[in-house]
Design a protein around this motif. Structure first.
Motif, short mmCIF file in Angstrom:
data_model
loop_
_atom_site.label_atom_id
_atom_site.label_comp_id
_atom_site.label_asym_id
_atom_site.label_seq_id
_atom_site.Cartn_x
_atom_site.Cartn_y
_atom_site.Cartn_z
N GLU A 1 24.30 -18.23 9.15
CA GLU A 1 24.10 -18.62 10.54
C GLU A 1 24.48 -20.10 10.68
O GLU A 1 24.22 -20.90 9.81
CB GLU A 1 22.67 -18.39 10.99
N GLY A 2 25.05 -20.46 11.81
CA GLY A 2 25.44 -21.85 12.00
C GLY A 2 26.74 -22.15 11.26
O GLY A 2 27.68 -21.37 11.27
N THR A 3 26.79 -23.28 10.57
CA THR A 3 27.99 -23.69 9.85
C THR A 3 28.14 -22.85 8.59
O THR A 3 27.27 -22.86 7.72
CB THR A 3 27.91 -25.18 9.45
N LEU B 1 31.32 -13.72 1.94
CA LEU B 1 30.53 -13.02 2.96
C LEU B 1 30.28 -11.57 2.58
O LEU B 1 29.13 -11.10 2.59
CB LEU B 1 31.27 -13.08 4.30
N ILE B 2 31.34 -10.85 2.23
CA ILE B 2 31.19 -9.43 1.92
C ILE B 2 30.39 -9.24 0.63
O ILE B 2 29.53 -8.36 0.54
CB ILE B 2 32.56 -8.75 1.82
N ALA B 3 30.64 -10.09 -0.36
CA ALA B 3 29.92 -9.98 -1.63
C ALA B 3 28.42 -10.20 -1.42
O ALA B 3 27.58 -9.46 -1.96
CB ALA B 3 30.46 -10.99 -2.64
N GLU B 4 28.07 -11.21 -0.65
CA GLU B 4 26.65 -11.51 -0.44
C GLU B 4 25.98 -10.46 0.44
O GLU B 4 24.80 -10.14 0.23
CB GLU B 4 26.51 -12.92 0.15
N TRP B 5 26.71 -9.92 1.40
CA TRP B 5 26.13 -8.88 2.23
C TRP B 5 25.87 -7.62 1.41
O TRP B 5 24.81 -7.00 1.51
CB TRP B 5 27.04 -8.57 3.40
N LEU B 6 26.84 -7.25 0.58
CA LEU B 6 26.65 -6.08 -0.26
C LEU B 6 25.47 -6.28 -1.21
O LEU B 6 24.69 -5.35 -1.47
CB LEU B 6 27.92 -5.78 -1.05
N GLY B 7 25.31 -7.50 -1.72
CA GLY B 7 24.16 -7.80 -2.57
C GLY B 7 22.85 -7.65 -1.82
O GLY B 7 21.84 -7.22 -2.39
N ALA B 8 22.86 -8.00 -0.53
CA ALA B 8 21.63 -7.92 0.26
C ALA B 8 21.24 -6.48 0.55
O ALA B 8 20.06 -6.13 0.56
CB ALA B 8 21.80 -8.69 1.57
N ILE B 9 22.23 -5.60 0.79
CA ILE B 9 21.91 -4.24 1.21
C ILE B 9 21.88 -3.23 0.07
O ILE B 9 21.41 -2.11 0.24
CB ILE B 9 22.91 -3.74 2.28
N ARG B 10 22.39 -3.61 -1.11
CA ARG B 10 22.58 -2.62 -2.18
C ARG B 10 21.29 -1.91 -2.55
O ARG B 10 21.30 -0.71 -2.82
CB ARG B 10 23.19 -3.30 -3.42
N ARG B 11 20.19 -2.60 -2.60
CA ARG B 11 18.91 -1.98 -2.98
C ARG B 11 17.98 -1.76 -1.79
O ARG B 11 16.79 -1.56 -1.96
CB ARG B 11 18.22 -2.81 -4.06
N ASP B 12 18.53 -1.79 -0.59
CA ASP B 12 17.72 -1.55 0.60
C ASP B 12 17.54 -0.04 0.76
O ASP B 12 18.52 0.70 0.87
CB ASP B 12 18.41 -2.13 1.83
N PRO B 13 16.29 0.47 0.79
CA PRO B 13 16.06 1.91 0.94
C PRO B 13 16.30 2.42 2.36
O PRO B 13 16.11 3.60 2.62
CB PRO B 13 14.60 2.08 0.54
N ARG B 14 16.70 1.56 3.27
CA ARG B 14 16.97 1.93 4.67
C ARG B 14 15.75 2.62 5.28
O ARG B 14 15.81 3.76 5.74
CB ARG B 14 18.21 2.81 4.77
N LEU B 15 14.67 1.90 5.32
CA LEU B 15 13.45 2.42 5.92
C LEU B 15 13.61 2.51 7.43
O LEU B 15 14.34 1.70 8.04
CB LEU B 15 12.29 1.50 5.56
N PRO B 16 12.96 3.48 8.07
CA PRO B 16 13.10 3.62 9.53
C PRO B 16 12.63 2.36 10.24
O PRO B 16 11.49 1.92 10.07
CB PRO B 16 12.21 4.84 9.84
N VAL B 17 13.51 1.80 11.04
CA VAL B 17 13.25 0.49 11.62
C VAL B 17 12.04 0.52 12.56
O VAL B 17 11.35 -0.50 12.72
CB VAL B 17 14.52 -0.03 12.35
N GLU B 18 11.75 1.69 13.16
CA GLU B 18 10.60 1.74 14.07
C GLU B 18 9.26 1.60 13.36
O GLU B 18 8.23 1.37 14.01
CB GLU B 18 10.62 3.04 14.90
N HIS B 19 9.27 1.73 12.04
CA HIS B 19 8.03 1.59 11.27
C HIS B 19 8.03 0.33 10.41
O HIS B 19 7.23 0.21 9.48
CB HIS B 19 7.81 2.83 10.40
N ALA C 1 20.73 -9.80 10.75
CA ALA C 1 21.67 -10.08 9.65
C ALA C 1 22.87 -9.15 9.72
O ALA C 1 24.01 -9.58 9.49
CB ALA C 1 20.95 -9.94 8.31
N GLN C 2 22.66 -7.88 10.04
CA GLN C 2 23.79 -6.95 10.11
C GLN C 2 24.74 -7.32 11.25
O GLN C 2 25.96 -7.25 11.10
CB GLN C 2 23.29 -5.52 10.29
N LYS C 3 24.19 -7.70 12.40
CA LYS C 3 25.05 -8.11 13.51
C LYS C 3 25.86 -9.35 13.14
O LYS C 3 27.07 -9.43 13.42
CB LYS C 3 24.22 -8.39 14.76
N LEU C 4 25.21 -10.30 12.48
CA LEU C 4 25.91 -11.52 12.06
C LEU C 4 27.03 -11.18 11.08
O LEU C 4 28.16 -11.66 11.22
CB LEU C 4 24.92 -12.49 11.40
#
Length: 270
Positions: free
Chosen positions: A192-194, A207-225, A235-238
């Motif tokens: 974000e920012g500069t 950018l792509i390497a760090e994003w993949l590192g952030a999501i690789r172990r994310d279990p994708r829990l339902p966002v409403e909970h 972060a995904q929109k950014l």
């Protein structure tokens, strides 16, 4: 957190080599990763290690050495693409189903227990209680236990929570939400920012390497909970905004920087 040279190399190859039946000159890879601050020695060592690990194949053209993807590396990169563009980081279309896996192993089977828990965590499972693990959606858990030879010691179910179940509390018990959120907050702090790089190619690879590192172990829990203002949403929109804006300038640089050759029909050089 900045990515390691092998991850950056995979990002370079995923963008400009994957599915094109070409190999890239080692000097081009050195120049590209040099823009991200990776030394020539580190890049050459990375290329060598990736060949030994079965991720790259060598191909000589005159006095120049080129490197192409093996089937194994292509599979890894295709999986990364699916995680980024098809799966994503925000589970806002959850259908309410859970995969439950119950297992009971002999006390002496410490290695088997460790292997099972590691693969379950990688597949998006979290420990609910004792030997009961859960994951959102329908996960091919039977493949995990079968692959480990543990089918006789595990049971897999698909279910929905009853109305009285506090799903948000259950998710908080089974998963390290603070740890998951921290990875997205770290990504936001860097991008974000500069941005950390002014060079478009360096910025895109990182950018792509760090994003993949952030999501690789994310279990994708339902966002409403999940807790309010879950950082993966922002972060995904950014990421998608920055990835889209970086594509054209990075591709223009790569077109003049990368020396590519068609893959040879002969066997790879060892």
């Amino acid at each position: 957190m900045p990515s390691n040279p092998q991850t950056l190399m995979l990002m370079l190859l995923g963008d400009f080599v994957l599915d094109r039946d070409v190999c890239v000159f080692s000097g081009s890879a050195i120049d590209a990763l040099g823009r991200v601050g990776v030394s020539e020695h580190a890049t050459r060592s990375t290329l060598s290690r990736m060949v030994h690990r079965g991720l790259l194949r060598r191909q000589r053209d005159g006095r120049r050495m080129y490197f192409g993807l093996t089937a194994r590396a292509a599979g890894i990169l295709h999986d990364g693409r699916r995680r980024i563009w098809e799966t994503g980081a925000v589970n806002d279309r959850w259908d309410g189903t859970w995969t439950l896996l119950s297992f009971s192993l002999p006390e002496s089977w410490q290695r088997q227990r460790h292997d099972l828990r590691s693969q379950l965590a990688w597949a998006g499972f979290g420990p609910l209680q004792g030997g009961l693990w859960i994951a959102p959606g329908r996960v091919p858990a039977q493949d995990i236990v079968t692959g480990l030879g543990l089918s006789a010691h595990a049971r897999v179910f698909h279910a929905r929570a009853a109305e009285l179940t506090d799903i948000a509390a259950m998710v908080g018990d089974a998963y390290d939400l603070a740890g998951l959120a921290a990875r997205y907050q770290e990504f936001l702090a860097r991008w974000e920012g500069t941005p950390p790089y002014t060079d478009p190619l360096a910025a895109r690879l990182s950018l792509i390497a760090e994003w993949l590192g952030a999501i690789r172990r994310d279990p994708r829990l339902p966002v409403e909970h999940l807790p309010p203002d879950w950082p993966a949403v922002r972060a995904q929109k950014l990421f998608r905004d920055l990835e889209s804006s970086s594509l054209a300038p990075a591709t223009a640089i790569a077109a003049t920087l990368l020396d590519l050759r068609p893959e040879s029909s002969s066997g790879p050089e060892r």
